[in-house]
Design an enzyme around this catalytic site. Structure first.
Site, PDB file in Angstrom:
ATOM      1  N   GLU A  14      -5.601   5.153  -1.489  1.00  0.00           N
ATOM      2  CA  GLU A  14      -4.296   4.573  -1.175  1.00  0.00           C
ATOM      3  C   GLU A  14      -3.252   5.404  -1.918  1.00  0.00           C
ATOM      4  O   GLU A  14      -3.365   5.586  -3.127  1.00  0.00           O
ATOM      5  CB  GLU A  14      -4.247   3.121  -1.639  1.00  0.00           C
ATOM      6  CG  GLU A  14      -2.930   2.413  -1.365  1.00  0.00           C
ATOM      7  CD  GLU A  14      -2.910   0.996  -1.946  1.00  0.00           C
ATOM      8  OE1 GLU A  14      -2.373   0.094  -1.284  1.00  0.00           O
ATOM      9  OE2 GLU A  14      -3.435   0.805  -3.078  1.00  0.00           O
TER      10      GLU A  14
ATOM     11  N   GLU B 152       7.647  -2.461  -0.151  1.00  0.00           N
ATOM     12  CA  GLU B 152       6.658  -3.359  -0.737  1.00  0.00           C
ATOM     13  C   GLU B 152       7.346  -4.276  -1.735  1.00  0.00           C
ATOM     14  O   GLU B 152       8.203  -3.845  -2.501  1.00  0.00           O
ATOM     15  CB  GLU B 152       5.538  -2.588  -1.433  1.00  0.00           C
ATOM     16  CG  GLU B 152       4.488  -3.496  -2.064  1.00  0.00           C
ATOM     17  CD  GLU B 152       3.205  -2.783  -2.459  1.00  0.00           C
ATOM     18  OE1 GLU B 152       2.284  -3.470  -2.938  1.00  0.00           O
ATOM     19  OE2 GLU B 152       3.116  -1.546  -2.283  1.00  0.00           O
TER      20      GLU B 152
END
Length: 231
Positions: A127, A218
């Site tokens: 990620e 986010e």
């Protein structure tokens, strides 16, 4: 949330107790309770992925708080969030690559949030983030510092970290995170991904087969708003 709403309903019902029979109060309580639940559900966008106006989008939420993700024209999207647990969403491409990305817009977190080029690879499962701006918490502070890379008019600090038994594109898994965190925050410009990929590789931080790659907003235990356009 359910117990709180039922308490609110009970308080509302008590106000009119002298003027209405018990059966009527119960009916009103159920109607108000169901209506409130429906309104809450409409405020939160469910996790989803797909294509929108020629761009790939991904939106994931753990279901905490209220978050609304909206795809706009071409590469535009917006997010409004309030008291969330964790979410990440945005627009970009699938698969990802060492492309040059242009973006612009607004990013206004109240608390912990990131604006970043965000993506995944498999074999190895990685990620990755190229963080352009963030709220109250520098995401690199939880990782291992590896060095710096100069790119697109700024300096980025490089970090790596390991997540254990965490959500991933293949389900719950243990995987590595790669981070480039820009030292001077911005909410628009060019991101040359090749520069970051090459810098990571020089520190032994190798990528695998690319999955999606988006310019993401986010939020983590925070509130805020963003409106971003990817070019």
């Amino acid at each position: 949330m359910v117990s709180f709403l039922r308490l609110a309903v009970a308080c509302f019902a008590a106000v009119g107790a002298l003027a209405a029979p018990v059966e009527s109060l119960e009916e009103r309580s159920d109607e108000l309770f169901n209506s409130t639940l429906h309104e809450f559900a409409e405020r939160s966008t469910p996790s989803s992925t797909g294509w929108s106006n020629g761009y790939y989008y991904s939106f994931w939420t753990d279901g905490g708080g209220s978050v609304t993700y909206t795809n706009g024209a071409a590469g535009q999207y917006s997010v409004q969030w309030s008291n969330v647990g964790n979410f990440v969403g945005g627009k970009g491409w699938n698969p990802g690559s060492a492309r040059t990305i242009n973006y612009g817009g607004s990013f206004n977190p109240s608390g912990n949030g990131y604006l970043a080029v965000y993506g995944w690879t498999t074999n190895p499962l990685v990620e990755y983030y190229v963080v352009e701006s963030y709220g109250t918490y520098n995401p690199g502070s939880g990782g291992t510092y590896k060095g710096t890379v100069n790119s697109d008019g700024g300096t980025y600090n490089i970090y790596t970290a390991t997540r254990y038994n965490a959500p991933s594109i293949i389900g719950t898994a243990t995987f590595t995170q790669y981070w480039s965190v820009r030292t001077s925050k911005r909410t628009g410009g060019t991101v040359t991904m090749a520069n970051h990929f090459n810098a990571w590789a020089s520190h032994g931080m190798n990528l695998g087969t690319h999955n999606y790659q988006i310019v993401a907003t986010e939020g983590y235990q925070s509130s805020g708003s963003s409106s971003i356009t990817v070019y």
